[in-house]
Design an enzyme around this catalytic site. Sequence first.
Site, PDB file in Angstrom:
ATOM      1  CD  GLU A 149      40.443  31.854  32.812  1.00 34.64           C
ATOM      2  OE1 GLU A 149      40.353  31.611  34.027  1.00 34.64           O
ATOM      3  OE2 GLU A 149      39.496  32.226  32.117  1.00 34.64           O
ATOM      4  CG  HIS A 200      36.887  42.755  28.279  1.00 37.45           C
ATOM      5  ND1 HIS A 200      36.310  43.169  29.446  1.00 37.45           N
ATOM      6  CD2 HIS A 200      36.401  41.517  28.046  1.00 37.45           C
ATOM      7  CE1 HIS A 200      35.493  42.229  29.893  1.00 37.45           C
ATOM      8  NE2 HIS A 200      35.527  41.220  29.067  1.00 37.45           N
TER       9      HIS A 200
END
Lengths: 372, 349
Positions: free
Chosen positions: B84, B154
């Site tokens: 990322e 999540h």
Amino acid sequence: MIFRISRSCFSSISVKLPPFKVHHLELDQLPQTTTTTSAELLAYYKSMQLQRRMEIACDNLYKQRLIRGFLHLADGQESIYEGLHAALTFDDCVITAYRDHCIALLRGDTPHQIIAEMMAKQTGSTKGKGGSMHYYKKATNFYGGHGIVGAQIPLGTGLAFAQKYNKKPNVTLIMFGDGAANQGQLYEAANMAQLWHLPAIYFIENNLFGMGTSIDRASANTKFYTRGDVIPGIQIDGNNVFQVRETLKFAKKHCLEKGPIFIEAMTYRYHGHSMSDPGVTYRTREEVQQQRKTRDCINYVKNIILENKVADEHQLEEIDNTAQNEIDIAVEQAKVDPVPPSTELTTDVYVDNQNHFIRGILYKDSILPKSQ
Amino acid sequence: MQLLRRVYRFGSTKHRFASDITSTNRQKMNLFQAINNALDIELGANPKALLFGEDVKFGGVFRCSQGLNEKYGTDRVFNTPLCEQGIGAFGIGLASVGYTAIAEIQFGDYIFPAFDQIVNEAAKFRYRSGNQFNCGSLTIRSTWGAVGHGALYHSQSPEAYFAHTPGLKVVVPRDPIQAKGLLLASIRDKNPVIFFEPKALYRNAEDEVPLDDYELELSKAEVVQQGKHITLIGYGTSIRVLKEASKLAEKDGVSCEIIDLQTIYPYDGQTLVDSVKKTGRCIITHEAPQTCGMGAELSAFIQEKCFLHLEAPIKRVAGYDTPFPLVHEPIYLPDKFKIYEAIKQSVNY
């Protein structure tokens, strides 16, 4: 892949290990054969079968929506966990990512605790607050269980530092996948480990895919065992429990004498990355079936058992049924366990649990803060 | 350097409200299809647009980039490795030489390795180079919010971390029509924008989305429902929850005005102030934890501007100050009952 096996004496069975690939090491430092016994073979078989049955049971529970959220199964990779269990002790730390159910099992949790945790029940390993990705066991130095890819690597390096600082004859096994090998934090951590000669084993479970991306499309250098640069590395067949065991024994000795090491275990996962991934959009069903037929880690041990007449098909089937039974009982128990009470929402945020008003779904179920 | 004429500028229409779009050329789409449509339009109109991220090539884990690699090629729609920080920084670099970099971070929970790059590099690029350089053509798309079973990693709503960084823009759409218009506006905005897509709405939210190239203005909030007695402010998935809560309040004769913030930062303070001056009461809701969430900023701002107009304290109905839980999600989330209760308390103050 059947390797030449011979009975050298009545109780010990010799097993030839598959070839190693090495980086900054000499091949002759590693063993070519190892020995095992009937009892040990049956123990490995039973344990791996239990792991396999547990993972399949979780698949079924997920499809029944009794397990929800994100579930990453490790069936196909059991020999890695069995091998590490055989080579290391509970004083050696283990830290891994989210494909952690089998390690939890081998590090002391019961199938009931593991399945209950996935079903978010109070009786689960982490009180039902962690779920599939967050198993931990302080008593056996299992440090989890992490959702963010790669985050466990520098963490594990810290554990290794503590072990060295405390002059412990122990190592830290830091496990991660081929996808995580492209995270910057691995290189930061490995650099520190090599600089300070930390007893850290960087263990890459290479199952050829980072979710849907194959290794050659994600990594410029797919020889993960060389990615430690000046750090020595070994590539092994992760589906061979004996090679995993012997390599980790060697690695432990290396770490305590010299410093970190990279181990790359070639393996394969039968399921997709997680239950949301069918696992056949980036690889063919034929490939998966082929792996099952020719490289299955449990069949490998089964063949040794049968060839050396340690047990027959019927006896092995009994072991299978016992394992299945154990899992079935665990599942039924977990189904009726309660979920953690609402108070658990706000506990364990800080060391001191704070007083909160927790609004229940119905107002009458709310938890009022205790009066000061 | 030859600047490419952006042909789409003549084809794209800009609107303040989606209701201003008169086009009848529409198609039923859900949120991921609307996002896909927006990306398709931008990639088609702007040869310097690039879309990249984890698993983007085969269509993305939420199908947002479905068919785009087949249409535009791997030069323009490609996978990155699992990194990322690398994705974010790589996007900043591309944007600073004039490419339209659309970086995808698969889950908002994973955006933190890129946090340093976004906050220190992207947000301050124009400022520190005295406007010689900028990464304005960077857009980071990421998924956002609770999905029913996402648990700790999540489900997060990280908008407040980025709203605290001047130099960035943060946008959260509430439905497919807004999403398409706001995404196109975000991509074309000459500032780095973080576009959070509510993952719970990817399949559930459907609408007749105009097929044209249209943009909806950034930094403009929308009054989604007119009301007299109280102002309810939210964004993303919360708008649906606010509508449900207002139906409950209606039975008690309380008429609620609902505002969708849309652009979280820089937000449209004027619309909020106009509304609260009219109603005198305000509730702000978000899934993110209460302390230092957007509710805190908006409360401070509104009370500063509307102090003498307020009939009751401004209330925030937000997630608890805990990590996002596993099985306790239904208790954790600010649902319609909690908001209804807050409305009652406010009205009865």
